[in-house]
Motif scaffolding. Structure first.
Motif, PDB file in Angstrom:
ATOM      1  N   ILE A 302       0.855  -1.186   0.000  1.00 31.46           N
ATOM      2  CA  ILE A 302       0.000   0.000   0.000  1.00 31.46           C
ATOM      3  C   ILE A 302       0.892   1.238   0.000  1.00 31.46           C
ATOM      4  N   PRO A 303       0.780   2.100  -0.991  1.00 32.53           N
ATOM      5  CA  PRO A 303       1.643   3.293  -1.035  1.00 32.53           C
ATOM      6  C   PRO A 303       1.276   4.292   0.055  1.00 32.53           C
ATOM      7  N   ASP A 304       2.251   5.033   0.500  1.00 36.18           N
ATOM      8  CA  ASP A 304       2.037   6.063   1.516  1.00 36.18           C
ATOM      9  C   ASP A 304       2.703   7.357   1.038  1.00 36.18           C
ATOM     10  N   PRO A 305       1.907   8.394   0.704  1.00 36.31           N
ATOM     11  CA  PRO A 305       0.449   8.461   0.809  1.00 36.31           C
ATOM     12  C   PRO A 305      -0.248   7.729  -0.348  1.00 36.31           C
ATOM     13  N   ILE A 306      -1.550   7.495  -0.183  1.00 41.15           N
ATOM     14  CA  ILE A 306      -2.327   6.838  -1.228  1.00 41.15           C
ATOM     15  C   ILE A 306      -2.467   7.778  -2.417  1.00 41.15           C
ATOM     16  N   PRO A 307      -2.079   7.352  -3.613  1.00 45.45           N
ATOM     17  CA  PRO A 307      -2.066   8.235  -4.785  1.00 45.45           C
ATOM     18  C   PRO A 307      -3.474   8.530  -5.318  1.00 45.45           C
ATOM     19  N   PRO A 308      -3.644   9.634  -6.043  1.00 44.30           N
ATOM     20  CA  PRO A 308      -4.944   9.978  -6.648  1.00 44.30           C
ATOM     21  C   PRO A 308      -5.471   8.916  -7.606  1.00 44.30           C
ATOM     22  N   SER A 309      -4.568   8.126  -8.188  1.00 42.69           N
ATOM     23  CA  SER A 309      -5.000   7.091  -9.139  1.00 42.69           C
ATOM     24  C   SER A 309      -5.935   6.078  -8.483  1.00 42.69           C
ATOM     25  N   TYR A 310      -5.816   5.900  -7.177  1.00 38.15           N
ATOM     26  CA  TYR A 310      -6.697   4.962  -6.478  1.00 38.15           C
ATOM     27  C   TYR A 310      -8.147   5.436  -6.513  1.00 38.15           C
ATOM     28  N   LEU A 311      -8.334   6.753  -6.484  1.00 36.73           N
ATOM     29  CA  LEU A 311      -9.685   7.305  -6.590  1.00 36.73           C
ATOM     30  C   LEU A 311     -10.248   7.028  -7.981  1.00 36.73           C
ATOM     31  N   VAL A 312      -9.407   7.182  -9.002  1.00 41.80           N
ATOM     32  CA  VAL A 312      -9.836   6.952 -10.379  1.00 41.80           C
ATOM     33  C   VAL A 312     -10.251   5.488 -10.574  1.00 41.80           C
ATOM     34  N   THR A 313      -9.404   4.555 -10.113  1.00 40.59           N
ATOM     35  CA  THR A 313      -9.727   3.130 -10.294  1.00 40.59           C
ATOM     36  C   THR A 313     -10.960   2.734  -9.486  1.00 40.59           C
ATOM     37  N   SER A 314     -11.141   3.343  -8.313  1.00 42.51           N
ATOM     38  CA  SER A 314     -12.321   3.040  -7.498  1.00 42.51           C
ATOM     39  C   SER A 314     -13.595   3.516  -8.170  1.00 42.51           C
ATOM     40  N   VAL A 315     -13.532   4.684  -8.809  1.00 46.12           N
ATOM     41  CA  VAL A 315     -14.696   5.197  -9.539  1.00 46.12           C
ATOM     42  C   VAL A 315     -15.014   4.295 -10.723  1.00 46.12           C
ATOM     43  N   ILE A 316     -13.990   3.825 -11.412  1.00 46.52           N
ATOM     44  CA  ILE A 316     -14.196   2.917 -12.552  1.00 46.52           C
ATOM     45  C   ILE A 316     -14.908   1.642 -12.087  1.00 46.52           C
ATOM     46  N   VAL A 317     -14.487   1.106 -10.946  1.00 44.53           N
ATOM     47  CA  VAL A 317     -15.120  -0.103 -10.404  1.00 44.53           C
ATOM     48  C   VAL A 317     -16.579   0.169 -10.052  1.00 44.53           C
ATOM     49  N   ALA A 318     -16.848   1.329  -9.435  1.00 49.00           N
ATOM     50  CA  ALA A 318     -18.223   1.677  -9.063  1.00 49.00           C
ATOM     51  C   ALA A 318     -19.105   1.798 -10.303  1.00 49.00           C
ATOM     52  N   VAL A 319     -18.590   2.440 -11.346  1.00 48.78           N
ATOM     53  CA  VAL A 319     -19.343   2.580 -12.600  1.00 48.78           C
ATOM     54  C   VAL A 319     -19.581   1.217 -13.227  1.00 48.78           C
ATOM     55  N   LEU A 320     -18.568   0.356 -13.178  1.00 52.31           N
ATOM     56  CA  LEU A 320     -18.700  -0.987 -13.731  1.00 52.31           C
ATOM     57  C   LEU A 320     -19.809  -1.762 -13.017  1.00 52.31           C
ATOM     58  N   CYS A 321     -19.875  -1.628 -11.695  1.00 48.05           N
ATOM     59  CA  CYS A 321     -20.937  -2.298 -10.924  1.00 48.05           C
ATOM     60  C   CYS A 321     -22.319  -1.818 -11.372  1.00 48.05           C
ATOM     61  N   VAL A 322     -22.452  -0.522 -11.541  1.00 52.45           N
ATOM     62  CA  VAL A 322     -23.738   0.045 -11.962  1.00 52.45           C
ATOM     63  C   VAL A 322     -24.128  -0.484 -13.339  1.00 52.45           C
ATOM     64  N   LEU A 323     -23.181  -0.502 -14.262  1.00 50.19           N
ATOM     65  CA  LEU A 323     -23.467  -0.961 -15.623  1.00 50.19           C
ATOM     66  C   LEU A 323     -23.855  -2.439 -15.642  1.00 50.19           C
ATOM     67  N   ILE A 324     -23.153  -3.249 -14.849  1.00 51.98           N
ATOM     68  CA  ILE A 324     -23.431  -4.690 -14.834  1.00 51.98           C
ATOM     69  C   ILE A 324     -24.849  -4.966 -14.357  1.00 51.98           C
ATOM     70  N   PHE A 325     -25.258  -4.299 -13.303  1.00 53.91           N
ATOM     71  CA  PHE A 325     -26.586  -4.566 -12.756  1.00 53.91           C
ATOM     72  C   PHE A 325     -27.684  -3.804 -13.487  1.00 53.91           C
TER      73      PHE A 325
END
Length: 546
Positions: A302-325
């Motif tokens: 786990i990087p310290d500090p947590i990079p902004p890219s983690y927010l981007v990938t988390s949003v992509i996962v959330a959008v993917l969940c919405v699209l799947i369902f």
């Protein structure tokens, strides 16, 4: 759903074929040794497994070891030790055999799932005599020889993964048998239900990660069984109560033992919003590595500090969940996604232990459903491709190329687990950092490769995060001792003095006294030997802040 003797024999041949292919693919692991990443704790220096008797069984079931309660895993190691001692060949052989059996179980599960499905796609797969067997073969191979499986099979410590996988897959298979028997006969389905429950209990005794299996069974009820409807939710939930009771009991046992060992990281040190970002990024990486398994390593910090890219990938996962369902018409897609996500829940950062952001071994059970879905999708493409020439040109050759790529990548990645040097060197080459340089440095120091150790400890000091600053004396003393062994006394004296200034520990005085004596500074050496005392102890890594 009834099958003739010919179908059963064909299914047996397919499952054995997949198991043997997996066995052959992983044979290279038989030449691997132990690595200094948990193998000393689990095997080499573990007194629990050194004898195979009643006391071993009692200790395995009544106590946690290395912070975890997993009695079947400890007993399996004890059995290996009884036959093989500390020869790594036998431990690797056991892992490979269990994984091969698991791949065969995936074939059997895929057959039940596809036969149980009542949709048009499943009927099309079964309509053509050769497509259904090919689908099952692909489902087993796409799971069994995928490079993400290497960590679970080639790492001796991950016996818990393949052992848990065997019982978890067995529990799922027996549950599918139970559902089919209940649909066909209404009664007489008690035996497969009890066997599913027993296998589930055994899986928890190997590794607690299968604690979410009751949720997976509900997903099976929804699809492919199509039992779960609004009017019968409560009866199906009641049906799972024995499974849920075991899950709750296992959760309590895990929390009790991990709280004693302080394995779980508190929310004060690792806040909720950070855990969600790390979890979202982990899911993104699991999907990426499932689709494109390149650059796999065994230690993602786990990087310290947590990079902004983690927010981007988390949003992509959330959008993917919405699209799947959102596409409810294709229930199999939603069911596959749920069967992928649910087994990941216990290993996401929500219940974080250690420094890892994600790990390939955590995909062992989650990858089963996507592999079956991928095999079925390829089978449908076969069915609809048309001419034989087109099938070979556009489907068979790419699929064969993919399987060959999996085998080559898997065999190549197995070589990483040859020994501690190859293991840490691979990680350093992909993701260098203070932790991995430190670990490789400790290995080099332990085997007398002091020049290499000096380089790694220097890199660790230069890249150490702020959280490590109270513990830097460790890096200075180990680099100082490596410098001493290499005959670079002046540099060693500086490092050992820096370590003593931060943490005045008896072994450090003894080492500095040895350096001073080698430099001819006898009086100063005697003063350090006096400060070290008659029994200074051995040099060891300490997590004591100062």
């Amino acid at each position: 759903m009834n099958r003739g003797k010919g179908d059963k024999k064909q299914l047996l041949y397919l499952s054995v074929t997949v198991g043997l292919i997996c066995l052959a693919t992983y044979l290279r692991a038989l030449g691997c040794g132990f690595v200094n990443y948990d193998d000393p704790l689990y095997v080499l220096n573990n007194p629990v497994i050194k004898q195979l008797n009643w006391d071993t069984v009692v200790s395995a079931f009544t106590q946690a070891h290395v912070g975890w309660w997993m009695p079947l895993t400890w007993i399996s190691f004890a059995i290996d030790h009884f036959f093989w001692g500390l020869e790594p060949f036998g431990y690797h052989l056991t892992n490979i055999v269990f994984h091969s059996l698991n791949a065969a179980l995936v074939v059997l599960i895929a057959d039940r799932v596809l036969r149980m499905g009542a949709g048009k796609e499943e009927r099309e797969l079964r309509a053509d005599g050769w497509i259904h067997p090919v689908t099952l073969l692909l489902a087993g191979l796409l799971w069994g020889i995928h490079p993400l499986r290497v960590e679970s099979v080639a790492w001796v410590t991950e016996r818990k993964d393949v052992l848990n996988g065997f019982f978890s897959l067995g529990a799922i298979l027996w549950y599918l048998c139970y559902v089919q028997a209940k649909e066909m006969y209404g009664t007489g389905a008690r035996r497969p239900y009890v066997l599913s429950l027993v296998f589930f209990a055994l899986s928890l005794m190997a590794k607690s990660v299968s604690v979410v299996l009751p949720l997976l069974l509900l997903v099976i009820d929804w699809y492919p069984a199509r039992r779960l409807r609004r009017d019968n939710v409560l009866p199906l939930v009641r049906e799972k109560l024995p499974f849920l009771a075991l899950s709750v009991l296992m959760a309590l046992v895990t929390v009790y033992f991990t709280s004693e060992s302080n394995y779980l990281i508190s929310y004060e040190l690792f806040p909720f919003h950070q855990r969600m970002l790390v979890s979202g990024n982990a899911i993104f990486e699991y999907v990426r590595l499932l689709l494109l398994p390149v650059g796999i390593i065994a230690f993602y910090v786990i990087p310290d500090p947590i990079p902004p890219s983690y927010l981007v990938t988390s949003v992509i996962v959330a959008v993917l969940c919405v699209l799947i369902f959102a596409f409810r018409k294709y229930r199999w897609i939603s069911a596959t996604w749920l069967a992928f996500i649910i087994p990941l829940l216990p290993v996401l950062a929500i219940l974080q232990n250690g420094d890892q952001s994600f790990a390939a071994r955590f995909t062992y059970l989650p990858s089963v459903a996507p592999s079956i879905a991928a095999g079925a999708a390829i089978g449908l493409v076969f069915k609809k491709a048309g001419s034989r020439h087109r099938v070979w040109q556009s489907i068979v050759i790419p699929v064969l190329a993919l399987l060959v790529f999996y085998v080559v990548a898997t065999v190549k990645d197995i070589a990483v687990w040859q020994n501690s040097e190859t293991f840490w060197t691979r990680i350093v080459s992909v993701r260098p950092g203070a932790i991995v340089h430190k670990e490789r440095g400790l290995y080099y120091h332990s085997v007398g490769k002091f020049h290499e150790a000096i380089g790694d400890f220097s890199a660790a000091i230069q890249t150490a995060p702020e959280a490590w600053h109270p513990y830097l004396y460790n890096l200075y003393v180990f680099r100082g001792d490596s410098l001493r062994a290499a005959g670079r006394y002046a540099e060693a004296l500086d490092d050992l003095t820096a370590a003593i200034n931060q943490f005045p520990h008896p072994p450090y005085y003894f080492l500095r006294g040895s350096v001073l004596k080698s430099m001819g500074r006898v009086k100063e050496a005697e003063a350090d030997f006096g400060a070290a005392g008659p029994d200074p102890g051995k040099l060891a890594w300490l997590w004591i802040a100062n």
